[in-house]
Enzyme design. Structure first.
Site, PDB file in Angstrom:
ATOM      1  N   GLU A   1       0.853  -1.184   0.000  1.00 30.78           N
ATOM      2  CA  GLU A   1       0.000   0.000   0.000  1.00 30.78           C
ATOM      3  C   GLU A   1       0.892   1.238   0.000  1.00 30.78           C
ATOM      4  O   GLU A   1       2.121   1.142   0.047  1.00 30.78           O
ATOM      5  CB  GLU A   1      -0.924   0.001   1.216  1.00 30.78           C
ATOM      6  CG  GLU A   1      -0.198   0.073   2.544  1.00 30.78           C
ATOM      7  CD  GLU A   1      -1.126  -0.081   3.749  1.00 30.78           C
ATOM      8  OE1 GLU A   1      -2.292  -0.472   3.559  1.00 30.78           O
ATOM      9  OE2 GLU A   1      -0.682   0.197   4.876  1.00 30.78           O
TER      10      GLU A   1
ATOM     11  N   HIS B   1      -3.907   3.188   8.266  1.00 33.20           N
ATOM     12  CA  HIS B   1      -2.700   2.859   9.010  1.00 33.20           C
ATOM     13  C   HIS B   1      -1.861   4.103   9.238  1.00 33.20           C
ATOM     14  O   HIS B   1      -1.861   5.034   8.427  1.00 33.20           O
ATOM     15  CB  HIS B   1      -1.847   1.843   8.237  1.00 33.20           C
ATOM     16  CG  HIS B   1      -2.461   0.486   8.181  1.00 33.20           C
ATOM     17  ND1 HIS B   1      -2.092  -0.455   7.256  1.00 33.20           N
ATOM     18  CD2 HIS B   1      -3.411  -0.102   8.935  1.00 33.20           C
ATOM     19  CE1 HIS B   1      -2.798  -1.556   7.442  1.00 33.20           C
ATOM     20  NE2 HIS B   1      -3.603  -1.366   8.456  1.00 33.20           N
TER      21      HIS B   1
END
Length: 321
Positions: free
Chosen positions: A235, A278
């Site tokens: 990611e 995150h």
């Protein structure tokens, strides 16, 4: 009795670059040697959050909760310290379930006790604390850290160390390493539906300083005989995907019959400067965009897919060919 902050497991014979997301410990050959400690198996033993873990088949030896030593929980011993636990029950895995502000201290205690594998699920551990953890990790060759901010690690139908929703996991032949816990669950569902199952599913975690990276997971799967195919999920944020691409390229050049690798990188439409779930999943002007990371993985030899839902059928076709 309150839930203990550590889970302690015992395992069987299998245990015989620029950005902050680059693990400082990657520069230590000693720490790199602990990648083998990620190979958990059906003999792994554990407490705390333990009922599901026991139901899953993981053998639990006890827990650690300071001040509650000499007691029991789920008919298993509770010890005051990890050092005491190493002496009494000799665990191979310590799962750290404590709040972020206390997690680094708990991780360090497990490293000092030379527990082979430590799993931390807490999110947002202070970066300064994790820098201290990495300074310690790279000076030793006994302990491997998974996490923080990850669902943990699981050998389906054998051993679960973490918080993943385990019912869709099936023992099989696909190794999965992922920055995103949620996307790893999607990949698990896809490979289970395709009849492939999983050998090991490893969460890298989404914080800035992971103990185990995508490249570490790849190194495990390249050597693991039970793993026939590999899935990598990255990611935005950091450069772990670029290091994984370098390793894939080296592996494919040096191996006559390389294992097929399927990959994706999430965050192609992520706005600049906004954290996407995150702590480490943020795209800044200094970061490599998701498209560039995906291209690097593809150029290295991985088959790039748009989303995890197609990973199972894609991998099945690669294995059949």
């Amino acid at each position: 009795m309150s839930i203990t902050p550590f889970r302690l497991f015992r395992c069987g014979p299998a245990f015989q670059r620029r950005h902050l997301s680059t693990s400082a410990a990657r520069h230590s050959p000693g720490y790199d040697s602990t990648i083998r400690n990620l190979r958990i198996d059906k003999n792994t033993r554990a407490t705390a959050n333990a009922r599901d873990t026991i139901a899953y088949g993981t053998n639990i030896v006890g827990g650690v909760s300071p001040g509650k030593g000499d007691s029991t929980h789920l008919d298993l011993p509770v010890l005051n310290t990890v050092h005491e636990a190493m002496w009494v029950v000799k665990p191979h895995v310590s799962a750290v379930f404590v709040p972020a502000q206390f997690a680094a201290k708990a991780i360090i205690e497990s490293i000092e006790a030379e527990v082979p594998l430590v799993v931390s699920v807490a999110e947002h551990i202070p970066v300064h604390d994790m820098l201290r953890v990495h300074e310690i990790l790279r000076t030793q060759s006994k302990t491997r850290l998974v996490g923080p901010n990850c669902p943990g690690i699981i050998a389906p139908e054998q051993c679960r160390v973490g918080i993943m929703p385990y019912k869709q996991y099936k023992k099989g032949s696909i190794g999965i390493v992922s920055k995103s816990g949620t996307l790893s669950y999607e990949a698990v569902g896809a490979t289970t539906s395709a009849g492939l199952g999983q050998s090991i599913v490893l969460g890298m975690g989404g914080d800035l300083l992971p103990g185990t990276t995508l490249a570490d997971g790849l190194s495990l799967f390249f050597e693991d005989e039970e793993t026939k195919g590999i899935i990598v999920i990255g990611e935005i944020g950091g450069e772990a995907e670029l290091r994984a691409a370098d390793l894939i390229r080296e592996y494919r050049k040096s191996t006559r019959h390389p294992k097929p690798i399927v990959a994706m990188v999430a965050g192609k439409t992520a706005p600049h400067g906004r954290t996407m779930g995150h702590a480490g999943a943020v795209l800044t002007s200094r970061d490599v965009p998701a498209e560039i990371k995906a291209r690097a993985l593809g150029d290295a030899g991985a088959v790039i897919v748009p989303h995890p839902g197609v990973m199972g059928e894609t991998m099945k076709k690669l294995l059949e060919s």
